[in-house]
Design an enzyme around this catalytic site. Structure first.
Site, mmCIF file in Angstrom:
data_model
loop_
_atom_site.group_PDB
_atom_site.id
_atom_site.type_symbol
_atom_site.label_atom_id
_atom_site.label_comp_id
_atom_site.label_asym_id
_atom_site.label_seq_id
_atom_site.Cartn_x
_atom_site.Cartn_y
_atom_site.Cartn_z
ATOM 1 C CE LYS A 24 -3.740 -0.205 2.358
ATOM 2 N NZ LYS A 24 -4.333 -0.543 3.637
ATOM 3 N NE ARG A 94 -6.601 3.927 4.729
ATOM 4 C CZ ARG A 94 -7.758 3.668 4.115
ATOM 5 N NH1 ARG A 94 -7.995 2.487 3.614
ATOM 6 N NH2 ARG A 94 -8.659 4.608 3.999
ATOM 7 N N GLY A 103 -8.011 -7.290 4.298
ATOM 8 C CA GLY A 103 -8.894 -7.450 5.460
ATOM 9 C C GLY A 103 -8.290 -8.214 6.627
ATOM 10 C CG MET A 105 -2.625 -7.376 9.256
ATOM 11 S SD MET A 105 -0.978 -6.955 8.770
ATOM 12 C CE MET A 105 -1.096 -6.776 7.038
ATOM 13 N NE ARG A 338 -6.543 -4.135 -2.225
ATOM 14 C CZ ARG A 338 -6.987 -4.303 -0.997
ATOM 15 N NH1 ARG A 338 -6.159 -4.372 -0.006
ATOM 16 N NH2 ARG A 338 -8.263 -4.404 -0.747
ATOM 17 C CG HIS A 456 -5.685 -43.667 3.119
ATOM 18 N ND1 HIS A 456 -7.034 -43.706 2.862
ATOM 19 C CD2 HIS A 456 -5.114 -44.556 2.286
ATOM 20 C CE1 HIS A 456 -7.262 -44.610 1.932
ATOM 21 N NE2 HIS A 456 -6.123 -45.145 1.561
ATOM 22 C CB SER A 765 11.425 -40.694 -8.198
ATOM 23 O OG SER A 765 10.299 -39.875 -8.019
ATOM 24 C CB CYS A 832 6.818 -39.122 -7.297
ATOM 25 S SG CYS A 832 7.691 -40.266 -6.225
ATOM 26 C CE1 TYR A 852 9.312 -37.601 -12.394
ATOM 27 C CE2 TYR A 852 11.279 -38.079 -13.697
ATOM 28 C CZ TYR A 852 10.351 -38.444 -12.719
ATOM 29 O OH TYR A 852 10.485 -39.636 -12.069
HETATM 30 C C1 PEP Z 1 6.671 -40.282 -0.835
HETATM 31 O O1 PEP Z 1 7.030 -40.826 0.213
HETATM 32 O O2 PEP Z 1 6.854 -39.082 -1.084
HETATM 33 C C2 PEP Z 1 5.970 -41.061 -1.877
HETATM 34 C C3 PEP Z 1 5.666 -40.530 -3.030
HETATM 35 O O3 PEP Z 1 5.589 -42.312 -1.545
HETATM 36 P P1 PEP Z 1 4.307 -42.644 -0.647
HETATM 37 O O4 PEP Z 1 3.557 -41.385 -0.423
HETATM 38 O O5 PEP Z 1 3.534 -43.658 -1.403
HETATM 39 O O6 PEP Z 1 4.949 -43.186 0.598
#
Ligand code: PEP
Ligand code: MG
Length: 884
Positions: A24, A94, A103, A105, A338, A456, A765, A832, A852
């Site tokens: 601001k 302000r 909104g 603060m 803004r 899970h 990975s 992953c 990746y």
């Molecule tokens: C992980 O541990 O990041 C992973 C991809 O394997 P999982 O979540 O199946 O343990």
């Protein structure tokens, strides 16, 4: 050494100083310098805020002196004086942090009023009503913000007086009525604090500045920062600005405008205003504001001036602006500009339009879109007007986005039964387990009382693109009694509830939803993103439906097919269970022989769906006891199937119990005990690949991934079985098939010894879910219970299972990449874990040179955009925070 400068006049700053002056303040400075009519003022910096916290929440004398000096200069320029009854200066106080936190603060308006200056203002303006109106507003705001008396109590007093006088509109209250309000407010202030309302404007000023600093750490600001990746140590600046008055009479007013439509992005001024009012009246909804177009008729001169200004500001900032203005007795002032918050759909349209209007480049357009926002476009959405009307009954973790509405059910079986009867459900569970998968698959949304963002329920729901609110601790659930209670009300099976997966809010009513639409702008932005990004984007998926979605969203391969996910469901879980409870190798091999064709068919389907794109198949990983039957009926069926005594089977199941299953017999440890599992899985992968190659004439190079390696010898032990099995099958088949064997890096020891592992593994990975769990020593399944204390006590700004902890986990990842590549130059390295779909983590992945990122299908577009932004920022030499 020169003294640190903690206070800047507007004329001393510019838009590039947002880190120091806050968004601001930096914009007020910029506008001042480009000739926009902005009431004058000064900014107390974000560093002053940090100093306030360092100094045990006190404003230091040095800073106070700088504020006094700036105030004196402001008084000189405005020819008014704070506290002077003859010609009082009034100011607004302000907040304004680096990143906009609308909104979150606090603000204090009309500061400088006391009994004398109010009388003086009345005399000076000839308008006692106006003076009293300002004073009553000030008392309420100061009381609320500075001494934390409840605002609604003041509103109640105000409402009572209006009722007594038979008045509906605030603007109909006379000066005398307002004097009565002031009297009552002051009495209430005294009752609440034991002190008179402070008459000394200097005291008012310092206390208000401190209160705004303090509001940086109010609970809603902390939550907002966590959800928006804003660091807790940035602090807020405070803007002290001369008041201009929209409540001076019918030639005055105030309003808020967006330079384009913030919900759909159309290039048309959008906003509202109220005459004879101050800012908060527009938002408070006490009076219905007018559409901005009406101003053209009411005051064409001011309207034309406003149009010129908004166009100038949009051009200057090269983005849609959210502008606050005040008209004081026919004279226009701009109080704030803004970058306007907007929906995901509007964000895309505005970015594409600004490029078409030649205002920005494609790279700049891509940087304007918050990747996380794209989520909202991919899942069903609540009809906004309906959502605005609804009242939440509880709030949990926004574990998987989307909007869901359905009848509460408390078991997976009931979800399936309801579905078969054509009814929509919300599956409410204490926590979900693999057995619930069918119910999770058919339900509209999942609500759990326990579990965190990688529980899970959360992982599976995100994978499926199903809305999920997890860890909603306020719910008292009785799964057996088929009800839950919250805030004293009971919701039974069949009662309609709604979940907002973006906010984590739960509603005890029906809220209508509408299907997501992927517009042409979406495709345009994705195409641009692909042009700039360097990171590959893969998906974590194994079912045909998920693979199809992922390809539709632009995935370039599978980074993680969790083979254990393929064993859920009827026809599959039974042989899996047989395999687990086998007592001998023969029994196990018999069960594995039943699983082999099932796995082979699944892999065939994956290879076929991915049409030659790379596919990483992860071998069996989870603790086996997750799969064993728990109900008496299932145990009896399994015992019969295996020709085993029920008691014997029960003893076997009991022997599988582990104290710390997450650190137990899982991952490649299973295959070390039972190599025949790895042999069967290798067979299934290689046979499926050969068959696809033969049937579809596409070359594929399956990537076999061994999970949970800590020590290279573990890996070598399994790899030997994999390679021997694969080579034998390939040799016999007469088909030329290449395959790769690699590993997940998800244990700190694997990072530390990554060079040794890379000599043996063709790819890595990063399983950052486990890596986070094991680096912190936080159980993935239990952390959701105590992490909220870490946020409220400011130990963590964000959930390390969502946003990678760069100092610890990130350090290990970088070390493993460097060590791995030192041993094998062409090592392919992906991620992953759930972090693979988190934009700030993706920026890190780009920087450390991953090949990746892999994420659930619905996060693929987010990852594409985030990867492009990382590449563009690197080129420009900037970082994410600067662009917020
Ligand atoms: C992980 O541990 O990041 C992973 C991809 O394997 P999982 O979540 O199946 O343990
Ligand atoms: Mg893992």
């Amino acid at each position: 050494m020169a003294e640190t400068k903690f206070v800047y006049h507007f004329a001393e700053g510019d838009a590039g100083m947002r880190n120091l002056l806050g968004g601001k303040g930096a914009n007020l400075a910029e506008m001042t310098n480009i000739g926009i009519p902005v009431p004058d003022g000064f900014i107390v910096t974000t560093e002053a805020c940090t100093d306030y916290y360092k100094n045990k929440t006190k404003i230091s004398d040095k800073i106070k002196a700088q504020i006094q000096k700036a105030l004196a200069e402001l008084e000189g320029k405005t020819k008014k004086k704070l506290g002077c009854a003859k010609n009082p200066l009034l100011v607004s106080i302000r907040s304004g942090s680096r990143a906009s936190m609308p909104g979150m603060m606090d603000t204090v308006l009309n500061l400088g009023l006391n009994d004398q200056t109010t009388a003086g203002l009345a005399k000076l303006t000839g308008n006692p009503r106006f003076a009293n109106d300002c004073y009553r507003r000030f008392i309420m705001m100061f009381a609320n913000v500075v001494v934390e008396l409840e605002k609604h109590k003041f509103e109640h007093i105000f409402g009572e007086i209006k009722e007594k006088k038979g008045i509906e509109n605030d603007s109909d209250l006379t000066a005398a009525d307002l004097a009565e309000v002031i009297k009552e407010f002051k009495a209430f202030y005294k009752k609440g604090t034991g002190e008179d309302f402070p008459q000394d404007p200097q005291v008012q000023l310092m206390k208000s500045i401190a209160a705004v600093f303090r509001s940086w750490n109010n609970p809603r600001a902390i939550t907002y920062r966590r959800l928006n990746d804003i660091p807790g140590d940035w602090g807020t600046a405070v803007n002290v600005q001369m008041m201009v008055f929209g409540n001076m009479g019918d030639t005055s007013g105030t309003g808020v405008c967006f330079t384009r439509d913030p919900s759909i992005g159309t290039n048309k001024l959008y906003g509202e205003y109220l005459m004879n009012a101050q800012g908060e009246d527009v938002v408070a909804g006490v009076r219905t504001p007018l559409k901005i177009d009406a101003l053209e008729k009411q005051n064409p001169k001011v309207f034309k001036q406003f149009v010129d200004i908004y166009k100038k500001l949009e051009k200057h900032y090269k983005d849609m602006q959210d502008i606050e203005f005040t008209i004081e007795d026919g004279k226009l002032f701009i109080l704030q500009t803004r970058v306007g918050k907007r929906t995901a759909a509007a964000a895309l349209k505005i970015a594409v339009d600004l490029f078409a209007e030649k205002m920005i480049s494609q790279e700049e357009a891509l940087l304007k879109i918050d990747p996380k926002q794209l989520d909202a476009l991919l899942h069903p959405q609540f009809v906004p007007a309906e959502l605005a009307k609804a009242k939440a009954i509880a709030e949990g973790l926004p574990a998987s986005p989307g909007a869901a509405c359905g009848q509460a059910v408390f078991t997976a079986e009931r979800a399936v039964e309801f579905k078969n009867a054509g009814k929509k459900t919300i599956l409410v569970r204490l926590e979900t387990c693999p057995d619930d998968i069918e119910g999770m698959n058919v339900t509209e949304g999942i609500l759990t009382a326990r579990g965190g963002m990688t529980s899970h329920a959360a992982v599976v729901a995100r994978g499926m693109g199903t809305c999920c609110v997890a860890g909603c601790g306020a719910l008292r659930i009785s799964e057996e009694g088929r009800y839950f209670e919250v805030a004293g009300k009971r919701y039974n099976e069949g009662d309609f509830i709604s979940l907002d997966g973006a906010s984590g809010k739960v509603y005890g009513e029906v809220i209508k939803t509408q299907a997501a639409k992927l517009t042409g702008d979406f495709k345009t932005i994705m195409d641009w993103a692909d042009k700039y990004r360097k990171l590959g984007i893969r998906t974590n998926a194994e079912t045909e439906a998920d693979l199809k979605k992922a390809i539709e969203f632009g995935a370039e391969g599978v980074g993680l097919a969790r083979t254990e996910h393929m064993f859920f469901g009827t026809g599959r879980i039974e042989p899996m269970r047989e395999m687990i409870v086998s007592n001998t190798k023969e029994e196990r091999e018999k069960a594995l022989a039943k699983l082999l064709p099932i796995q082979r068919d699944d892999f065939y389907a994956i290879f076929k769906a991915m049409k030659g794109l790379p596919v990483t198949i992860r071998f069996l990983d989870p603790p086996l006891h997750e799969f064993v039957p728990t109900s008496q009926q299932d145990i009896a069926i399994l015992a019969q199937e295996m020709g085993m005594a029920v008691e014997h089977l029960k003893a076997t199941i009991a022997s599988l119990h582990e104290f710390n299953p997450m650190l137990g017999h899982r991952g490649l440890r299973l295959a070390i005990t039972y190599p025949e599992i790895a042999v069967m899985q290798t067979r299934a992968v290689i046979e499926a690949a050969i068959q696809v190659q033969k049937d579809l004439k596409i070359d594929i190079v399956p990537e076999i991934m061994i999970p949970l390696v800590a020590e290279v010898k573990e890996y070598n032990y399994i790899k030997k079985y994999v390679v021997e099995t694969a080579d034998e099958i390939i040799a016999k088949s007469g088909v030329k098939l290449k395959y790769m064997v690699g590993t997940m890096i998800e244990i700190p020891r694997a990072c530390i010894t990554a060079d040794e592992i890379a000599k043996q593994a063709e790819f890595f990975s990063f399983g950052t879910n486990d890596l986070t769990q094991m680096t912190f020593g936080f159980s993935r399944d239990d952390a959701g219970k105590f992490l909220p204390d870490y946020y409220s006590k400011k130990i963590f700004d964000s959930d390390p299972f969502v946003r990678m902890d760069l100092d610890g986990v990130g350090f290990l990842v970088k070390m493993a990449v460097d060590k791995g590549k030192s041993a094998r130059k062409d090592l392919k390295v992906g991620i992953c874990g759930e972090h693979g779909g988190d934009p700030s983590t993706i920026e890190f992945c780009h920087k450390v040179g991953l090949t990746y990122v892999s994420c659930s299908p619905f996060r693929v577009p987010i990852a594409r955009l985030a990867a492009a932004q990382a590449a563009i920022r690197e080129k420009k030499g900037g970082c994410a925070s600067e662009n917020r």
